[in-house]
Design a protein around this motif. Sequence first.
Motif, PDB file in Angstrom:
ATOM      1  N   ILE A 115       3.056   6.005  -2.910  1.00 42.29           N
ATOM      2  CA  ILE A 115       4.424   6.813  -3.292  1.00 42.29           C
ATOM      3  C   ILE A 115       4.283   6.887  -4.914  1.00 42.29           C
ATOM      4  CG2 ILE A 115       6.752   6.798  -3.361  1.00 42.29           C
ATOM      5  CD1 ILE A 115       6.719   5.724  -0.616  1.00 42.29           C
ATOM      6  N   ALA A 116       4.062   5.533  -5.438  1.00 42.09           N
ATOM      7  CA  ALA A 116       4.061   5.693  -7.045  1.00 42.09           C
ATOM      8  C   ALA A 116       3.008   6.563  -7.615  1.00 42.09           C
ATOM      9  CB  ALA A 116       3.797   3.938  -7.348  1.00 42.09           C
ATOM     10  N   TYR A 142      10.545  15.959   1.040  1.00 45.55           N
ATOM     11  CA  TYR A 142       9.275  15.662   0.389  1.00 45.55           C
ATOM     12  C   TYR A 142       8.946  14.266   0.348  1.00 45.55           C
ATOM     13  CZ  TYR A 142       6.139  14.233  -3.825  1.00 45.55           C
ATOM     14  OH  TYR A 142       5.196  13.746  -4.492  1.00 45.55           O
ATOM     15  N   ARG A 143       9.613  13.302   0.191  1.00 47.22           N
ATOM     16  CA  ARG A 143       9.594  11.764   0.515  1.00 47.22           C
ATOM     17  C   ARG A 143       9.188  11.585   1.897  1.00 47.22           C
ATOM     18  NH1 ARG A 143      10.098   6.760  -1.931  1.00 47.22           N
ATOM     19  NH2 ARG A 143      10.190   5.113  -0.324  1.00 47.22           N
ATOM     20  N   ARG A 144       9.561  12.349   2.973  1.00 46.16           N
ATOM     21  CA  ARG A 144       9.263  12.078   4.136  1.00 46.16           C
ATOM     22  C   ARG A 144       7.739  12.271   4.589  1.00 46.16           C
ATOM     23  NH1 ARG A 144      12.180  10.909   9.138  1.00 46.16           N
ATOM     24  NH2 ARG A 144      10.376  10.372  10.606  1.00 46.16           N
ATOM     25  N   GLY A 204       0.743  -1.292  -0.022  1.00 45.96           N
ATOM     26  CA  GLY A 204      -0.118  -0.258   0.075  1.00 45.96           C
ATOM     27  C   GLY A 204       0.967   1.168   0.032  1.00 45.96           C
ATOM     28  N   LEU A 205       1.945   1.215   0.810  1.00 49.28           N
ATOM     29  CA  LEU A 205       2.734   2.583   0.800  1.00 49.28           C
ATOM     30  C   LEU A 205       3.637   2.732  -0.511  1.00 49.28           C
ATOM     31  CD1 LEU A 205       4.203   4.807   2.101  1.00 49.28           C
ATOM     32  CD2 LEU A 205       5.865   3.087   2.930  1.00 49.28           C
ATOM     33  N   LEU A 242       7.471  15.690 -11.297  1.00 50.15           N
ATOM     34  CA  LEU A 242       6.805  15.047 -12.457  1.00 50.15           C
ATOM     35  C   LEU A 242       5.564  14.323 -12.094  1.00 50.15           C
ATOM     36  CD1 LEU A 242      10.342  13.366 -13.296  1.00 50.15           C
ATOM     37  CD2 LEU A 242       9.488  15.746 -14.211  1.00 50.15           C
ATOM     38  N   ASP A 243       4.754  14.341 -13.184  1.00 53.67           N
ATOM     39  CA  ASP A 243       3.418  13.516 -13.207  1.00 53.67           C
ATOM     40  C   ASP A 243       2.378  14.329 -12.285  1.00 53.67           C
ATOM     41  OD1 ASP A 243       4.028  12.008 -15.172  1.00 53.67           O
ATOM     42  OD2 ASP A 243       4.831  10.527 -13.546  1.00 53.67           O
TER      43      ASP A 243
END
Length: 686
Positions: A228-229, A245-247, A223-224, A662-663
Amino acid sequence: MAQANTVRILDGSTFVVSEDTGDIEATPSEPTGLFSLDTRFLSRWVLTVNGERLNALSYDDLQYYEARFFLVPGMPTHYVDAKLSIIRERTVGGSFHEQVTILNHDEKAVDLEIRMDAGADFADLFQVKDEILNKKGETYAEAEADRLRLGYRRGNFRRETLISSSQTARYDRNGFTYSVHLEPNTQWSTDIDVHTVVLGPASEDLRMELRVPSRDQPSLQRGLEEWIAAAPKVNSECEHLARTYRRSLVDLAALRFSPLSLSGQTLPAAGLPWFMTMFGRDSILTCLQVMPFVPGLSRTTLCLLASLQGTRFDDFRDEDPGRILHELRAGETAAFEEQPHSPYYGSVDATPLFLVLLDEYERWTGDVALVRELEQEARAALKWIDNYADLVGNGYIWYERRNTDTGLENQCWKDSWDSISYRDGTLPPFPRATCEVQGYAYDAKVRAARMAREFWGDPAFAEQLEREAEQLKERFNRDWWVEDGQYFALALDPDGRKADVLSSNIGHLLWSGIVDQDRAGKLAEHLVGPRLFSGWGVRTLAEGEARYNPIGYHNGTIWPFDNSFIAWGLRRYGFVEEAATIADGILAAARYFDGRLPEAFGGYPRELTKFPVEYPTACSPQAWSTGAPMLLLRTMLGIEPHGGHLAVEPRLPIGMGRIEVLDIPGRWGRVDAFARGRLNLHQLSG
């Protein structure tokens, strides 16, 4: 409250706070234990081997939902020649799973008595927060052949903790024991499952009835990864920006909360440990912050808030028709109306912000159907602004709690008791009207006018709202301006006297658009001037004010969420350098918190402390602090929706380097945004 040497893991409304050994020994005043839906389901969880407590060699909170503890028996002096080691692997996914592994490093076989003491006080989170554990129901413990049942019963309110093990154990009312024989250089392990059960009036498990899933480690990891994807990718030459940002994205996943009524749909909970539930203001502001990255959270939030919108006059809950809730709780004190949070409506900003979010969501996603579906709720919110929020009769939104026992005194975002003051430090009488809420009301009417004209087929109503918004703007710029300071007052008292302190709230006024253009420049000067800007961010209250305190909750600390909206407001009025300055300060502070911005940190000057000083009881993670880096990214890149396309107009802080987002999802499909910062002198000379 942050505790020393504690380990926190969470998944939505379920979280565990333990010692660094994995043990839980809760007291009434500490948020340690296994909590779910505002109830503590484990207050004691202590592992011993042959009667000895264990000591930690190290621990690792691998993901937000799991932790691993490496332990040895006895005191630290035994570490050198410990013959046993113990690994506890823990996962939270709706319920609680722990694998205990014992390794024998000796050349001889050993016989072990492995014991887990277990207990549950079923404390309501409010009781823990208030340090008053006053249970009026009956607790019980039943040792069965294959499990231990801990429970609490008070009328129709029933909660149970069910504990079982993959290895044969001897259960008693206080825990369970294993007798284990371990040959040399071998290991033994067991899987322990702890299920939190919410029982309805007919003894049915409400979580099962409503198909609330209990997820295992692989599904949590999957799920994580999917979360993220699905989100935009951020690449940056400024490495700490990409890490932050990722955190933030991971913490936002951890804070996704699914009320029992939503059957798996999620919205952002406010923060760990005290606020793992829905807050109207917090959820709305977080959704606004993260709109370019995870717009789907907004739909769930809007739908649930609409379904729980006020319908009557209820003094206990501070409820009015059309009012959007402040806080929703599922614990015992709410169930028995010892607290009004079932739900509680004591906030004056959630209602106009609901309208702001509804419009912003459509601008990003093109989800016209939802705007039409929620037309009546939106009209009811507008009626609340005009008919029920104006307690003085002068066209502004005011607040005064009707529940004087447990209701909030200050019903704006700065909701601590002493957050609103005159310049001399005294506190104004009630009702009070704070400045930023008038800005939200202005923005709500402008946005509602667009929705009325384009989607509700009511151009006459749209014209009426636009007239009202313009009249509000004119009145506000006249009545709230502090001439000798050249800024807007924090608040008005019922006699029209100004709470004439300089505060961060003026940045929210820029975000809302209520400020006359010829006054915006003065606000920008204040916001990056030495009294408000510390070098890390904008203080909630300016240095030099009577109640200024760099570690005062709303009287001098720096709130990352506050700063993200201030930067967005500065950008709206064209103050791109000032917006970049604030973004640079907050993102620099994030480096010192490993990318996880706390709820608040100290307002000390940057040159004095050299690093940001964390506020001692800050929530972490906290939703709108988690959202702050995302809104700052939007602000720095100048990302704004315009009809069916996305406009990008970057202005980065000096030295930020190249950024790629991106995206980015929206009504335009998926698009990319690119920006390059200007080099500083050191980079040029190098």
